[in-house]
Design a protein around this motif. Structure first.
Motif, PDB file in Angstrom:
ATOM      1  N   MET A   1       0.845  -1.206   0.000  1.00  0.00           N
ATOM      2  CA  MET A   1       0.000   0.000   0.000  1.00  0.00           C
ATOM      3  C   MET A   1       0.876   1.251   0.000  1.00  0.00           C
ATOM      4  N   PRO A   2       0.739   2.154  -0.933  1.00  0.00           N
ATOM      5  CA  PRO A   2       1.585   3.339  -0.985  1.00  0.00           C
ATOM      6  C   PRO A   2       1.309   4.267   0.185  1.00  0.00           C
ATOM      7  N   LYS A   3       2.358   4.773   0.803  1.00  0.00           N
ATOM      8  CA  LYS A   3       2.208   5.652   1.960  1.00  0.00           C
ATOM      9  C   LYS A   3       2.561   7.096   1.640  1.00  0.00           C
ATOM     10  N   VAL A   4       3.335   7.289   0.605  1.00  0.00           N
ATOM     11  CA  VAL A   4       3.712   8.653   0.220  1.00  0.00           C
ATOM     12  C   VAL A   4       3.426   8.849  -1.258  1.00  0.00           C
ATOM     13  N   LEU A   5       3.222  10.098  -1.626  1.00  0.00           N
ATOM     14  CA  LEU A   5       2.818  10.387  -2.997  1.00  0.00           C
ATOM     15  C   LEU A   5       3.869   9.957  -4.012  1.00  0.00           C
ATOM     16  N   GLY A   6       5.150  10.023  -3.648  1.00  0.00           N
ATOM     17  CA  GLY A   6       6.219   9.675  -4.573  1.00  0.00           C
ATOM     18  C   GLY A   6       6.125   8.261  -5.108  1.00  0.00           C
ATOM     19  N   ASP A   7       5.466   7.359  -4.369  1.00  0.00           N
ATOM     20  CA  ASP A   7       5.324   5.973  -4.808  1.00  0.00           C
ATOM     21  C   ASP A   7       4.597   5.865  -6.141  1.00  0.00           C
ATOM     22  N   PHE A   8       3.715   6.820  -6.424  1.00  0.00           N
ATOM     23  CA  PHE A   8       2.927   6.731  -7.647  1.00  0.00           C
ATOM     24  C   PHE A   8       3.712   7.194  -8.866  1.00  0.00           C
ATOM     25  N   GLN A   9       4.896   7.716  -8.651  1.00  0.00           N
ATOM     26  CA  GLN A   9       5.695   8.214  -9.764  1.00  0.00           C
ATOM     27  C   GLN A   9       6.326   7.098 -10.588  1.00  0.00           C
ATOM     28  N   ARG A  10       6.290   5.877 -10.080  1.00  0.00           N
ATOM     29  CA  ARG A  10       7.033   4.792 -10.730  1.00  0.00           C
ATOM     30  C   ARG A  10       6.894   4.763 -12.247  1.00  0.00           C
ATOM     31  N   PRO A  11       5.663   4.751 -12.790  1.00  0.00           N
ATOM     32  CA  PRO A  11       5.551   4.665 -14.261  1.00  0.00           C
ATOM     33  C   PRO A  11       6.019   5.934 -14.980  1.00  0.00           C
ATOM     34  N   VAL A  12       6.048   7.069 -14.258  1.00  0.00           N
ATOM     35  CA  VAL A  12       6.404   8.337 -14.914  1.00  0.00           C
ATOM     36  C   VAL A  12       7.613   8.994 -14.231  1.00  0.00           C
ATOM     37  N   LYS A  13       8.424   8.180 -13.578  1.00  0.00           N
ATOM     38  CA  LYS A  13       9.571   8.718 -12.835  1.00  0.00           C
ATOM     39  C   LYS A  13      10.516   9.498 -13.749  1.00  0.00           C
ATOM     40  N   ASP A  14      10.838   8.925 -14.890  1.00  0.00           N
ATOM     41  CA  ASP A  14      11.756   9.588 -15.830  1.00  0.00           C
ATOM     42  C   ASP A  14      11.138  10.872 -16.381  1.00  0.00           C
ATOM     43  N   GLN A  15       9.838  10.799 -16.675  1.00  0.00           N
ATOM     44  CA  GLN A  15       9.152  11.995 -17.193  1.00  0.00           C
ATOM     45  C   GLN A  15       9.124  13.123 -16.159  1.00  0.00           C
ATOM     46  N   MET A  16       8.981  12.772 -14.891  1.00  0.00           N
ATOM     47  CA  MET A  16       8.959  13.803 -13.838  1.00  0.00           C
ATOM     48  C   MET A  16      10.334  14.459 -13.680  1.00  0.00           C
ATOM     49  N   ILE A  17      11.397  13.673 -13.873  1.00  0.00           N
ATOM     50  CA  ILE A  17      12.751  14.242 -13.822  1.00  0.00           C
ATOM     51  C   ILE A  17      12.939  15.229 -14.969  1.00  0.00           C
ATOM     52  N   GLU A  18      12.464  14.844 -16.149  1.00  0.00           N
ATOM     53  CA  GLU A  18      12.545  15.724 -17.307  1.00  0.00           C
ATOM     54  C   GLU A  18      11.648  16.949 -17.124  1.00  0.00           C
ATOM     55  N   PHE A  19      10.487  16.735 -16.509  1.00  0.00           N
ATOM     56  CA  PHE A  19       9.557  17.838 -16.263  1.00  0.00           C
ATOM     57  C   PHE A  19      10.191  18.907 -15.368  1.00  0.00           C
ATOM     58  N   GLU A  20      10.942  18.459 -14.352  1.00  0.00           N
ATOM     59  CA  GLU A  20      11.613  19.398 -13.442  1.00  0.00           C
ATOM     60  C   GLU A  20      12.491  20.370 -14.236  1.00  0.00           C
ATOM     61  N   LYS A  21      13.246  19.823 -15.189  1.00  0.00           N
ATOM     62  CA  LYS A  21      14.142  20.661 -15.999  1.00  0.00           C
ATOM     63  C   LYS A  21      13.336  21.618 -16.874  1.00  0.00           C
ATOM     64  N   LYS A  22      12.312  21.092 -17.525  1.00  0.00           N
ATOM     65  CA  LYS A  22      11.501  21.923 -18.417  1.00  0.00           C
ATOM     66  C   LYS A  22      10.767  23.013 -17.635  1.00  0.00           C
ATOM     67  N   PHE A  23      10.250  22.651 -16.477  1.00  0.00           N
ATOM     68  CA  PHE A  23       9.495  23.619 -15.684  1.00  0.00           C
ATOM     69  C   PHE A  23      10.388  24.774 -15.236  1.00  0.00           C
ATOM     70  N   ARG A  24      11.608  24.447 -14.827  1.00  0.00           N
ATOM     71  CA  ARG A  24      12.556  25.505 -14.427  1.00  0.00           C
ATOM     72  C   ARG A  24      12.866  26.407 -15.617  1.00  0.00           C
ATOM     73  N   TYR A  25      12.974  25.823 -16.797  1.00  0.00           N
ATOM     74  CA  TYR A  25      13.234  26.609 -18.002  1.00  0.00           C
ATOM     75  C   TYR A  25      12.042  27.526 -18.318  1.00  0.00           C
ATOM     76  N   PHE A  26      10.837  26.982 -18.190  1.00  0.00           N
ATOM     77  CA  PHE A  26       9.628  27.772 -18.466  1.00  0.00           C
ATOM     78  C   PHE A  26       9.518  28.978 -17.530  1.00  0.00           C
ATOM     79  N   MET A  27      10.053  28.855 -16.324  1.00  0.00           N
ATOM     80  CA  MET A  27       9.936  29.923 -15.320  1.00  0.00           C
ATOM     81  C   MET A  27      11.072  30.947 -15.391  1.00  0.00           C
ATOM     82  N   LYS A  28      12.023  30.715 -16.255  1.00  0.00           N
ATOM     83  CA  LYS A  28      13.219  31.574 -16.333  1.00  0.00           C
ATOM     84  C   LYS A  28      12.830  33.012 -16.662  1.00  0.00           C
ATOM     85  N   SER A  29      13.572  33.942 -16.069  1.00  0.00           N
ATOM     86  CA  SER A  29      13.343  35.373 -16.325  1.00  0.00           C
ATOM     87  C   SER A  29      14.679  36.094 -16.396  1.00  0.00           C
TER      88      SER A  29
END
Length: 324
Positions: A1-29
């Motif tokens: 039984m998953p206890k923390v939200l991060g457990d659900f990242q398994r199928p999209v773990k790589d995409q979330m790592i890539e998202f972090e980079k893209k999101f920081r780029y989108f916020m650049k000023s």
């Protein structure tokens, strides 16, 4: 039984790592102060449940593509903007255990930062012609504002019915989660029928999520928001509405009078909490929450079996079993 939200990242773990980079780029000023604040926002980000839901729904209904990343970023940009503005409205100094933007840089800067985040989200969609995604998210932001204003209006009179309560939480909380699942499915190329079903599933999950939050106010778990905070803020939530609806006329008038005039008295707040507990308000709210969860699962199970669908089921379990 998953206890923390991060457990659900398994199928999209790589995409979330890539998202972090893209999101920081989108916020650049290019403005130094803005860039510093954007870095602080990224560092103090929360569980990122919403982007995870976008990616999982996209995977469950089609393929995760570049538009999915932009959709997740749009959700996160506009959601963060509303949180920054909320902290100004609520005069809140903390957000997710960190100092709020308002506390560190004062109200004027916080309002402008919220505006900047909104504009970045809008431009990201317009420049990439993601008009369908923008429609879902813009509708959510509009409804969130309407829900907040409706709650403020009703708090003055304390005349919220169960029907009005569900409309408020649908707009305040569920509409953004519904936007996540709709954006995920739409970005993945799903049919309009599937997108609509995923939006409805997200709405059901969002309503259950808010009911769970309301239950924390009555000490149903050791961890959560401070006891009785909703009563102090004159928020009529489902356990209280049920208790009042099933009380005699005199008792109902007494409780409403106390909420109106003695809502900051801790002893009175404890009395009201006990009244709700004795009236079966908590059991009723729990039962209602599980009904919404069941309806959400039924919609989800119309999709083909996949690791993404399974992760969404685990996320739904987290909604009702989380401790904060």
């Amino acid at each position: 039984m998953p206890k923390v939200l991060g457990d659900f990242q398994r199928p999209v773990k790589d995409q979330m790592i890539e998202f972090e980079k893209k999101f920081r780029y989108f916020m650049k000023s290019d403005v130094a102060l803005l860039d510093r604040i954007m870095s602080y926002i990224v560092k103090s980000k929360g569980k990122q449940m919403r982007p995870i839901m976008v990616f999982l729904t996209a995977g469950a209904t089609g393929k995760i593509i570049d538009q999915t990343y932009r959709g997740a970023a749009l959700i996160e940009l506009l959601h963060t903007a509303t949180l920054v503005h909320d902290d100004v409205v609520d005069d809140a100094d903390y957000r997710r255990g960190f100092f709020s933007i308002k506390a560190l840089w004062k109200n004027k800067t916080a309002v402008l930062v919220g505006d900047y985040l909104l504009s970045k989200g809008l431009l990201l969609s317009v420049e990439n012609e993601d008009f369908e995604l923008l429609k879902y998210v813009s509708t959510a932001v509009r409804e969130m504002s309407e829900g907040e204003l409706m709650q403020i209006e009703k708090a003055r009179r304390l005349d919220i019915t169960e029907h009005v309560y569900f409309e408020i939480i649908r707009q305040k909380t569920a509409t953004l989660i519904a936007a996540c699942t709709a954006v995920g499915a739409s970005s993945a190329g799903a049919s309009q029928e599937i997108v609509d079903k995923m939006r409805l599933m997200g709405e059901k999950i969002g309503i259950a999520f808010q009911i769970k939050d309301d239950l924390f106010d009555y000490g149903t778990d050791e961890i959560g928001k401070p006891l009785g905070i909703d009563i102090k803020e004159k928020k009529m939530t489902l356990p209280l509405i049920y208790a009042l609806n099933n009380a005699g006329w005199l008792k109902k008038r007494e409780i409403i009078f106390k909420i109106k005039t003695q809502n900051t008295n801790q002893k009175v707040v404890r009395e009201i909490i006990e009244f709700v507990r004795q009236s079966g308000g908590l059991e009723y709210a729990e039962k209602t929450m599980h009904e919404y969860i069941k309806e959400g699962r039924q919609i989800l199970d119309e999709l083909p079996d996949s690791e993404y669908r399974q992760a969404l089921h685990e996320l739904i379990t987290y909604v009702v079993e989380r401790k904060k």
